[in-house]
Design a protein around this motif. Structure first.
Motif, PDB file in Angstrom:
ATOM      1  N   TYR A 188       0.822  -1.228   0.000  1.00  0.00           N
ATOM      2  CA  TYR A 188       0.000   0.000   0.000  1.00  0.00           C
ATOM      3  C   TYR A 188       0.847   1.265   0.000  1.00  0.00           C
ATOM      4  O   TYR A 188       0.364   2.343   0.308  1.00  0.00           O
ATOM      5  N   GLU A 189       2.120   1.105  -0.352  1.00  0.00           N
ATOM      6  CA  GLU A 189       2.953   2.283  -0.554  1.00  0.00           C
ATOM      7  C   GLU A 189       2.576   2.903  -1.908  1.00  0.00           C
ATOM      8  O   GLU A 189       2.119   2.210  -2.806  1.00  0.00           O
ATOM      9  N   GLU A 208      -0.360   2.835  -6.474  1.00  0.00           N
ATOM     10  CA  GLU A 208      -0.472   2.369  -5.090  1.00  0.00           C
ATOM     11  C   GLU A 208      -0.687   0.865  -5.102  1.00  0.00           C
ATOM     12  O   GLU A 208      -1.712   0.381  -5.556  1.00  0.00           O
ATOM     13  N   TYR A 209       0.324   0.138  -4.607  1.00  0.00           N
ATOM     14  CA  TYR A 209       0.284  -1.323  -4.644  1.00  0.00           C
ATOM     15  C   TYR A 209      -0.812  -1.824  -3.722  1.00  0.00           C
ATOM     16  O   TYR A 209      -0.807  -1.549  -2.534  1.00  0.00           O
ATOM     17  N   GLY A 210      -1.753  -2.549  -4.307  1.00  0.00           N
ATOM     18  CA  GLY A 210      -2.875  -3.036  -3.509  1.00  0.00           C
ATOM     19  C   GLY A 210      -4.134  -2.222  -3.735  1.00  0.00           C
ATOM     20  O   GLY A 210      -5.207  -2.603  -3.308  1.00  0.00           O
ATOM     21  N   TYR A 211      -3.989  -1.095  -4.417  1.00  0.00           N
ATOM     22  CA  TYR A 211      -5.153  -0.252  -4.680  1.00  0.00           C
ATOM     23  C   TYR A 211      -5.298   0.043  -6.173  1.00  0.00           C
ATOM     24  O   TYR A 211      -6.349  -0.191  -6.762  1.00  0.00           O
TER      25      TYR A 211
END
Ligand SMILES: [Zn+2]
Length: 117
Positions: free
Chosen positions: A27-28, A36-39
């Motif tokens: 999520y960085e 945004e990793y995960g988003y």
């Protein structure tokens, strides 16, 4: 400090690994491409999924990368991305090419818009 590479734009400045070995995202937000990793793989690209399956993640990176570059490779967070790599709010083309090479991407797949024109 150890840094990690963004799997989308190749910027080597992440504080954490984008995803761990079990595909858990950090999520960085990348200060270069703003992924945004995960988003972003669920919300900023449209591959027809609500939650993208892990095996499609690479396709999401590709699509996001293509959109980002075609829109001019704007620096996501200029205050955190090295000043010497920026020009008028965009990633300098030579730097962008360097980053993409880190990801082993064939550069002729990209159209670089109005750089130096
Ligand atoms: Zn990035």
């Amino acid at each position: 400090m150890k840094t990690y590479m963004c799997p989308v734009c190749g910027y080597d400045g992440l504080e954490e690994e984008a995803y761990d070995n079990n595909f858990n995202p950090s999520y960085e937000i990348c200060s270069c491409c703003r992924f945004e990793y995960g988003y972003s793989e669920d919300h900023n690209v449209d591959l027809g999924y609500i939650v993208i399956p892990n095996e499609m993640r690479e396709a999401a990176f590709q699509l996001y990368r293509k959109q980002w570059i075609e829109e001019g490779a704007e620096v996501g967070h200029p205050e955190y991305y090295p000043k010497e790599f920026q020009e008028k709010g965009k990633v300098k083309q030579e730097m962008l090419i360097k980053q993409l090479k880190r990801l082993d991407l064939p550069l002729d797949n990209f159209t670089f818009l109005d750089y130096d024109s």
